[in-house]
Design an enzyme around this catalytic site. Sequence first.
Site, PDB file in Angstrom:
ATOM      1  N   GLY A 119       2.662  -0.509   4.674  1.00  0.00           N
ATOM      2  CA  GLY A 119       2.999   0.696   4.262  1.00  0.00           C
ATOM      3  C   GLY A 119       4.122   0.820   4.189  1.00  0.00           C
ATOM      4  N   GLY A 120       4.432   1.526   5.387  1.00  0.00           N
ATOM      5  CA  GLY A 120       5.921   2.544   5.066  1.00  0.00           C
ATOM      6  C   GLY A 120       6.881   1.122   3.845  1.00  0.00           C
ATOM      7  N   HIS A 163      -9.877   1.326   4.478  1.00  0.00           N
ATOM      8  CA  HIS A 163      -8.272   1.543   5.055  1.00  0.00           C
ATOM      9  C   HIS A 163      -8.917   2.737   6.834  1.00  0.00           C
ATOM     10  CE1 HIS A 163      -4.182   2.411   6.308  1.00  0.00           C
ATOM     11  NE2 HIS A 163      -3.609   1.122   5.501  1.00  0.00           N
ATOM     12  N   SER A 197       2.456  -1.363  10.710  1.00  0.00           N
ATOM     13  CA  SER A 197       4.429  -1.605  10.834  1.00  0.00           C
ATOM     14  C   SER A 197       4.847  -2.948  10.921  1.00  0.00           C
ATOM     15  CB  SER A 197       4.813  -1.765  12.839  1.00  0.00           C
ATOM     16  OG  SER A 197       4.230   0.158  13.020  1.00  0.00           O
ATOM     17  N   GLU A 252      -5.838  -4.456  10.643  1.00  0.00           N
ATOM     18  CA  GLU A 252      -4.990  -3.792  10.459  1.00  0.00           C
ATOM     19  C   GLU A 252      -5.324  -2.657  12.202  1.00  0.00           C
ATOM     20  OE1 GLU A 252      -2.741  -2.610   6.901  1.00  0.00           O
ATOM     21  OE2 GLU A 252      -4.426  -1.506   7.230  1.00  0.00           O
ATOM     22  N   ASN A 300       0.858  -1.833  -0.130  1.00  0.00           N
ATOM     23  CA  ASN A 300       0.407   0.026   0.033  1.00  0.00           C
ATOM     24  C   ASN A 300       0.722   0.743   0.033  1.00  0.00           C
ATOM     25  OD1 ASN A 300      -1.724   2.154   0.625  1.00  0.00           O
ATOM     26  ND2 ASN A 300      -2.720   1.163   2.309  1.00  0.00           N
ATOM     27  N   TRP A 301       1.594   1.667  -1.289  1.00  0.00           N
ATOM     28  CA  TRP A 301       2.147   3.160  -0.974  1.00  0.00           C
ATOM     29  C   TRP A 301       1.404   4.072  -0.841  1.00  0.00           C
ATOM     30  CZ3 TRP A 301       4.426   2.232  -6.661  1.00  0.00           C
ATOM     31  CH2 TRP A 301       5.206   1.499  -7.160  1.00  0.00           C
ATOM     32  N   LYS A 302       0.505   3.890  -1.193  1.00  0.00           N
ATOM     33  CA  LYS A 302      -0.480   5.268   0.021  1.00  0.00           C
ATOM     34  C   LYS A 302       0.003   6.427  -1.013  1.00  0.00           C
ATOM     35  CE  LYS A 302      -0.390   3.075   4.462  1.00  0.00           C
ATOM     36  NZ  LYS A 302      -0.623   3.424   5.573  1.00  0.00           N
ATOM     37  N   GLU A 350      -6.959   5.344   7.326  1.00  0.00           N
ATOM     38  CA  GLU A 350      -6.720   6.716   6.455  1.00  0.00           C
ATOM     39  C   GLU A 350      -7.941   7.054   5.739  1.00  0.00           C
ATOM     40  OE1 GLU A 350      -3.253   5.177   5.392  1.00  0.00           O
ATOM     41  OE2 GLU A 350      -2.451   5.295   7.278  1.00  0.00           O
ATOM     42  N   GLY A 352       1.710   2.976  10.797  1.00  0.00           N
ATOM     43  CA  GLY A 352       3.126   3.950  10.575  1.00  0.00           C
ATOM     44  C   GLY A 352       3.773   3.670  11.480  1.00  0.00           C
TER      45      GLY A 352
HETATM   46  P1  PGA Z   1       2.333   0.384   7.787  1.00  0.00           P
HETATM   47  O1  PGA Z   1       1.274   0.628   7.204  1.00  0.00           O
HETATM   48  O2  PGA Z   1       2.748  -0.978   7.630  1.00  0.00           O
HETATM   49  O3  PGA Z   1       3.190   2.209   7.872  1.00  0.00           O
HETATM   50  O4  PGA Z   1       2.591   0.358   9.582  1.00  0.00           O
HETATM   51  C1  PGA Z   1       0.238  -0.102   7.318  1.00  0.00           C
HETATM   52  C2  PGA Z   1      -1.157   0.196   5.788  1.00  0.00           C
HETATM   53  O5  PGA Z   1      -1.570   1.293   7.194  1.00  0.00           O
HETATM   54  O6  PGA Z   1      -1.891   0.106   5.718  1.00  0.00           O
END
Ligand code: PGA
Length: 259
Positions: free
Chosen positions: A238-239, A99, A217, A169, A12-14, A101, A175
Amino acid sequence: MAKVYKKFVVANWKMNPLDADSAVKLFSAIREQAVRARETLVVVAPPLLFLNTLTRLGNDKNISFGAQNCFWEEKGAYTGEISPTMIKGMSADYCIVGHSERRALGETNEMVNRKVRAALRNGLTVILCIGESERDAEGTYLEFLERELHEALASVTKKQLSQILIAYEPIWAIGGSAERSCAPRDVHEVVILIHKFLKDIFRVSAALEVPVLYGGSVAPENTEKLVREGRVNGLLVGGQSLIAANFCKIIEIVDSLVF
Ligand code: PGA
């Protein structure tokens, strides 16, 4: 017949990276690792703006594309929205829905449900995100997760179950600012509960086969424990999916695990 995968690693590149050249570079590195996997599907969910460029590079072995969101209508006067029909038309097969966010920006369970149904109707496989914002000793978060699942999956049919993945999640673990990922045994507990809730909703044993992923994470260092002890079918990253070497390592570890 399309290969059936048991393990998934989702990137998930956001809202990253900032330009198409960087997206191509990152994707190319990921692809090199993904094609070597034996039984893992890598789903790359870039900003939609880059999707055409990336899909033109080739829908290689072990790679699928996904959107990070979609709207619930197929077309019409909805300024700024992207429909699941358009997403499917861009060679993406997956769509992340709900998600945290997006929920933080105002998406309710009812909106998530409309998006889930629209995505399914258009032949997309839904990666439905659920997760509590905090864990309390009384276990209220379990009721919260149950409600999220029930409301997001209202009116979804048994037949559509094969088009669903659940991503657990916990919001507190997501994050760069999160202090820690979820403990693997706590992930495992939730995996068991998700399957129980799905069985209650759909009343078929196929509910127990729905893949459950973990996200929050994830890094190369905790990948093995999360998958092996958390007993998940994969990870939503994510990150670390923006750092090619780390994401490739995560793919490699997940693919090497036998269960
Ligand atoms: P993260 O994000 O790996 O940066 O914690 C995961 C996500 O929001 O899907």
